[in-house]
Design an enzyme around this catalytic site. Structure first.
Site, mmCIF file in Angstrom:
data_model
loop_
_atom_site.group_PDB
_atom_site.id
_atom_site.type_symbol
_atom_site.label_atom_id
_atom_site.label_comp_id
_atom_site.label_asym_id
_atom_site.label_seq_id
_atom_site.Cartn_x
_atom_site.Cartn_y
_atom_site.Cartn_z
ATOM 1 C CB ILE A 72 -0.971 -0.014 1.208
ATOM 2 C CG1 ILE A 72 -1.954 -1.181 1.062
ATOM 3 C CG2 ILE A 72 -1.717 1.311 1.338
ATOM 4 C CD1 ILE A 72 -2.768 -1.496 2.322
ATOM 5 C CB THR A 105 -5.319 4.160 5.781
ATOM 6 O OG1 THR A 105 -4.002 4.050 5.234
ATOM 7 C CG2 THR A 105 -5.931 5.484 5.393
ATOM 8 C CB SER A 106 -1.845 1.039 8.963
ATOM 9 O OG SER A 106 -1.258 1.307 7.700
ATOM 10 N NE ARG A 107 -5.475 -4.209 11.220
ATOM 11 C CZ ARG A 107 -5.903 -4.207 9.963
ATOM 12 N NH1 ARG A 107 -6.182 -3.065 9.362
ATOM 13 N NH2 ARG A 107 -6.099 -5.345 9.311
ATOM 14 C CG ASP A 133 -10.313 3.809 7.105
ATOM 15 O OD1 ASP A 133 -11.484 4.228 7.056
ATOM 16 O OD2 ASP A 133 -9.973 2.667 6.728
ATOM 17 C CD GLU A 142 -10.702 -0.486 13.699
ATOM 18 O OE1 GLU A 142 -10.176 0.585 13.365
ATOM 19 O OE2 GLU A 142 -10.893 -1.431 12.911
ATOM 20 C CG HIS A 147 -11.159 -0.632 9.236
ATOM 21 N ND1 HIS A 147 -10.418 -1.121 10.269
ATOM 22 C CD2 HIS A 147 -10.543 -1.081 8.099
ATOM 23 C CE1 HIS A 147 -9.414 -1.850 9.789
ATOM 24 N NE2 HIS A 147 -9.474 -1.827 8.469
ATOM 25 C CD GLN A 148 -15.469 5.231 4.216
ATOM 26 O OE1 GLN A 148 -16.345 5.521 5.011
ATOM 27 N NE2 GLN A 148 -15.457 5.699 2.974
ATOM 28 C CB ALA A 149 -8.933 2.563 3.731
ATOM 29 C CG PHE A 150 -11.903 -2.701 3.089
ATOM 30 C CD1 PHE A 150 -12.268 -2.057 4.256
ATOM 31 C CD2 PHE A 150 -12.811 -3.578 2.516
ATOM 32 C CE1 PHE A 150 -13.504 -2.288 4.856
ATOM 33 C CE2 PHE A 150 -14.053 -3.814 3.098
ATOM 34 C CZ PHE A 150 -14.391 -3.157 4.275
HETATM 35 P P1 NAD Z 1 2.778 -4.896 3.580
HETATM 36 O O1 NAD Z 1 3.127 -6.046 4.442
HETATM 37 O O2 NAD Z 1 2.817 -5.083 2.090
HETATM 38 O O3 NAD Z 1 3.750 -3.663 3.916
HETATM 39 C C1 NAD Z 1 4.055 -3.273 5.215
HETATM 40 C C2 NAD Z 1 5.434 -2.645 5.199
HETATM 41 O O4 NAD Z 1 5.725 -2.190 6.522
HETATM 42 C C3 NAD Z 1 6.547 -3.629 4.799
HETATM 43 O O5 NAD Z 1 7.309 -3.083 3.752
HETATM 44 C C4 NAD Z 1 7.359 -3.785 6.092
HETATM 45 O O6 NAD Z 1 8.744 -3.991 5.850
HETATM 46 C C5 NAD Z 1 7.093 -2.442 6.758
HETATM 47 N N1 NAD Z 1 7.363 -2.449 8.193
HETATM 48 C C6 NAD Z 1 7.061 -3.403 9.104
HETATM 49 N N2 NAD Z 1 7.489 -3.036 10.329
HETATM 50 C C7 NAD Z 1 8.084 -1.820 10.178
HETATM 51 C C8 NAD Z 1 8.710 -0.908 11.053
HETATM 52 N N3 NAD Z 1 8.827 -1.173 12.364
HETATM 53 N N4 NAD Z 1 9.185 0.258 10.548
HETATM 54 C C9 NAD Z 1 9.081 0.533 9.233
HETATM 55 N N5 NAD Z 1 8.494 -0.280 8.343
HETATM 56 C C10 NAD Z 1 7.988 -1.447 8.809
HETATM 57 O O7 NAD Z 1 1.350 -4.399 4.050
HETATM 58 P P2 NAD Z 1 0.308 -3.542 3.222
HETATM 59 O O8 NAD Z 1 -0.541 -4.452 2.386
HETATM 60 O O9 NAD Z 1 1.000 -2.399 2.566
HETATM 61 O O10 NAD Z 1 -0.653 -3.022 4.384
HETATM 62 C C11 NAD Z 1 -0.198 -2.157 5.390
HETATM 63 C C12 NAD Z 1 -1.219 -2.156 6.512
HETATM 64 O O11 NAD Z 1 -2.411 -1.533 6.053
HETATM 65 C C13 NAD Z 1 -1.678 -3.569 6.925
HETATM 66 O O12 NAD Z 1 -0.820 -4.133 7.874
HETATM 67 C C14 NAD Z 1 -3.043 -3.330 7.465
HETATM 68 O O13 NAD Z 1 -2.932 -3.157 8.865
HETATM 69 C C15 NAD Z 1 -3.483 -2.013 6.838
HETATM 70 N N6 NAD Z 1 -4.669 -2.137 5.978
HETATM 71 C C16 NAD Z 1 -5.734 -1.339 6.246
HETATM 72 C C17 NAD Z 1 -6.867 -1.404 5.445
HETATM 73 C C18 NAD Z 1 -8.060 -0.507 5.681
HETATM 74 O O14 NAD Z 1 -9.142 -0.759 5.133
HETATM 75 N N7 NAD Z 1 -7.942 0.556 6.462
HETATM 76 C C19 NAD Z 1 -6.907 -2.308 4.381
HETATM 77 C C20 NAD Z 1 -5.787 -3.102 4.148
HETATM 78 C C21 NAD Z 1 -4.676 -3.013 4.940
#
Ligand code: NAD
Length: 328
Positions: free
Chosen positions: A154, A232-234, A258, A263, A295-298
């Protein structure tokens, strides 16, 4: 195979049914998976869950007792799964590693633009026939520095979009992506350096023990005064109370999220009858420079389609004993 699909919402059922093509018996359950709803998986060999289902050790034991052997996640993150317990119970699970990085990265940028150009306030005003522009001044994204924390699936798309806006993009990740460096002039720096340089900080990394509360009182103090923070992650990547303090002092100029650390008790359901049930969230929402989505980014058509296809493929792999690179 009979599969109990927890947290199954109207918007995803059709895609799941189409992807299934009647091969498996999908039992759609509107409620989330938690101790009180485990019995609904009676007779199922597999369950399918989403981000806020409680795949704890205790609940896995309960599912195992019912005969469930497989957990099909309809999401990428698996911080809600007790993987050690899963292995100890000889159960398996698989996730949807990537379904649409564009959906999430574009939502992160939508939050940035809406906050910067104060679109929510502007929209509310014009609906009252108030066309005054006071208080609506934004800034050019062009030439601003955006810090992308995590350049995985992402984050890489976010880098590409922001480069298109003419932003200077800096990033930090344990693994440097050479293609992003050469194609988008991305510069990798330490997290501290990223905090110091960035006008906007956007989080794109998983929730792990070492990333919990990475945005806290100390790291916020290292950020520029007035920084815009996007998550938008966690939710638990940010210490929400520290963010509220910084919003109060003006150190954080805008917050677009998000996800929210508590949540699980709220998101994906209508709680409008109990608005004060989470005082921290209620306080966060008093700030006009906070933009929260639930949590609607997806949530795009393409992502739902890809999630459904990948989930059913994971179920097929388990049913046939085929090796699966999406297994946890
Ligand atoms: P991914 O695994 O492809 O990428 C995560 C990146 O973070 C990797 O490159 C990893 O090396 C890096 N990373 C891990 N620990 C780290 C640290 N301590 N410091 C720096 N970098 C670090 O994951 P992704 O598919 O890009 O998704 C990222 C996050 O987005 C997911 O973990 C999920 O929690 C979240 N997400 C949210 C939604 C939403 O609807 N809001 C949807 C999908 C994913």
């Amino acid at each position: 195979m009979k599969v109990a699909v927890y947290s199954a919402r109207a918007y995803e059922k059709e895609a799941l049914q189409n992807a299934n093509a009647q091969e498996h018996d999908l039992l759609f359950i509107d409620q989330k998976m938690q101790a009180s709803t485990l019995h609904l998986a009676y007779g199922c060999e597999a369950v399918s869950v989403f981000v806020n289902d409680e795949v704890s050790a205790e609940n896995l034991r309960g599912l195992s007792d019912l005969g469930v052997r497989f957990v099909a996640l309809r999401c990428a993150g698996y911080n809600n799964v007790d993987v050690a317990a899963l292995r100890a119970l000889k159960m398996s699970a698989a996730r949807v590693a990537a379904y649409s990085p564009y959906a999430v990265a574009e939502h992160a940028v939508a939050l940035m633009l809406a906050l910067n150009r104060k679109l929510i306030v502007a929209n509310e005003r014009v609906h009252r026939f108030n066309f005054a522009l006071d208080g609506l001044v934004g800034f050019d994204m062009h030439h601003k520095t955006v810090g992308v924390v995590g350049t995985g699936t992402i984050g890489a798309v976010a880098v590409q979009i922001l480069h298109g806006f003419g932003c200077k993009v800096v990033a930090c990740d344990k693994i440097e992506n050479q293609e992003l460096i050469s194609r988008f002039a991305l510069r990798y720096v330490s997290f501290d350096q990223l905090c110091a340089e960035s006008d906007i900080v956007s989080l794109h990394l998983p929730l792990l023990p070492d990333t919990k509360y990475m945005v806290n009182k100390n790291s916020i103090a290292k950020m520029k005064k007035g920084v815009m923070l996007i998550n938008t992650s966690r939710g638990a990547l940010i210490d929400t109370r520290a963010a509220i303090e910084a919003l109060r002092s003006g150190h954080i100029g805008a917050l677009g999220i998000d996800v929210y650390e508590a949540e699980q008790a709220l998101f994906f359901d209508d709680h409008s009858a109990a608005q004060g049930s989470d005082p921290v969230l209620a306080e966060l929402l008093t700030f006009s420079n906070v933009l929260l989505t639930g949590h609607q980014a997806f949530l795009t058509k393409e992502a739902l389609q890809n999630i459904a296809v990948a989930t059913l493929r994971n179920i097929d792999c388990f049913a046939s004993g085929e090796a699966n690179s999406n297994a946890l």
